[in-house]
Design an enzyme around this catalytic site. Structure first.
Site, PDB file in Angstrom:
ATOM      1  N   GLU A   5      -0.651  -8.416   5.017  1.00 16.59           N
ATOM      2  CA  GLU A   5      -0.306  -9.089   6.332  1.00 16.59           C
ATOM      3  C   GLU A   5      -1.651  -8.487   7.532  1.00 16.59           C
ATOM      4  OE1 GLU A   5       0.033  -5.899   5.269  1.00 16.59           O
ATOM      5  OE2 GLU A   5      -0.779  -4.180   6.800  1.00 16.59           O
ATOM      6  N   CYS A  17       0.800  -0.910   0.041  1.00 19.03           N
ATOM      7  CA  CYS A  17       0.101  -0.058  -0.379  1.00 19.03           C
ATOM      8  C   CYS A  17       0.726   1.318   0.063  1.00 19.03           C
ATOM      9  CB  CYS A  17      -1.279  -0.335   0.723  1.00 19.03           C
ATOM     10  SG  CYS A  17      -2.244   0.931   0.702  1.00 19.03           S
ATOM     11  N   HIS A  53      -3.322  -4.988   1.549  1.00 20.15           N
ATOM     12  CA  HIS A  53      -2.544  -5.436   3.016  1.00 20.15           C
ATOM     13  C   HIS A  53      -2.530  -6.871   2.941  1.00 20.15           C
ATOM     14  CE1 HIS A  53      -1.905  -1.067   4.087  1.00 20.15           C
ATOM     15  NE2 HIS A  53      -3.364  -0.707   3.782  1.00 20.15           N
TER      16      HIS A  53
HETATM   17  N1  GLN Z   1      -3.536   6.481   0.572  1.00 20.96           N
HETATM   18  C1  GLN Z   1      -2.147   5.910   1.693  1.00 20.96           C
HETATM   19  C2  GLN Z   1      -1.189   6.963   1.022  1.00 20.96           C
HETATM   20  O1  GLN Z   1      -1.140   7.672   0.572  1.00 20.96           O
HETATM   21  C3  GLN Z   1      -2.262   4.174   1.478  1.00 20.96           C
HETATM   22  C4  GLN Z   1      -3.102   3.700   2.545  1.00 20.96           C
HETATM   23  C5  GLN Z   1      -2.109   2.123   2.968  1.00 20.96           C
HETATM   24  O2  GLN Z   1      -0.850   1.751   3.233  1.00 20.96           O
HETATM   25  N2  GLN Z   1      -3.820   1.655   3.291  1.00 20.96           N
HETATM   26  O3  GLN Z   1      -0.085   6.905   1.996  1.00 20.96           O
END
Ligand code: GLN
Length: 190
Positions: free
Chosen positions: A174, A78, A172
């Site tokens: 994890e 992410c 995610h």
């Molecule tokens: N929206 C977040 C960002 O721009 C990422 C979201 C996440 O890691 N769950 O960094």
């Protein structure tokens, strides 16, 4: 081999738990000295703008860029995916990315927090059972360069990619109980 988990901000604890379960004793990385002590690094989800600022203030930007360009295996999830890509769309102007995976990533493109969702993914290299994936304000991969392998998609959009020893997921892995993506990452480390 020592595996680190970048622990400046965000969802590092569940990565630590998953790696520990796989028999790896991960090291939390918050400083250049801790980065020196690891052979591979997980960059967790969280807020990529904040992680970028904390990388600057902790003196990690240059040493991490050097390690990544020298071929250190990494797993970005992410926000971690955003940090490892080549270009960020809808980022902050001063936000850093390390350009080790040739992807263009648009932040928050799956919508706002309320639009977070889950999906079962067919993932290349993990066997027949689908991987259950949790997306939280996830980035969208908008363009993919030639050297990038796409390992999973949602509605035709890449959500899991690999370039050399670097694996990136828009979701995610994890969270939940499925260690297969961490195993895939660790197979690059040993
Ligand atoms: N929206 C977040 C960002 O721009 C990422 C979201 C996440 O890691 N769950 O960094």
């Amino acid at each position: 081999m020592k595996v680190g988990v970048l622990a400046l901000q965000g969802a590092s604890a569940r990565h630590v738990a998953m790696l520990t379960r796989l028999g790896v004793q991960p090291l939390a990385v918050r400083s250049p000295a801790e980065l020196d002590a690891v052979d591979a690094l997980v960059l967790p989800g969280g807020e990529s703008t904040t992680i970028s600022m904390l990388l600057e203030s902790s003196g990690l930007v240059e040493p991490l860029a050097a390690r990544l360009s020298a071929g250190m295996p990494a797993f970005g999830t992410c926000a971690g995916m955003i940090l490892l890509g080549r270009e960020i769309i809808d980022g902050r102007p001063d936000q850093r990315c390390f350009e080790v995976v040739d992807i263009t990533v648009r932040r928050n493109a799956f919508g706002r927090q309320i639009d977070s969702f889950e999906a079962d993914l067919a993932v290349t290299g993990t066997g027949d059972a689908p991987v259950h994936a949790v997306f939280i304000r996830a980035p969208v991969v908008e363009t993919v360069g030639e050297g990038v392998e796409i390992l999973a998609t949602v509605d035709g959009q890449p959500v899991l990619c690999r370039q050399g020893p670097v694996l990136v997921a828009a979701f995610h892995p994890e969270l939940g109980d499925d260690p297969r993506l961490h195993e895939l990452f660790l197979s690059e480390v040993v």
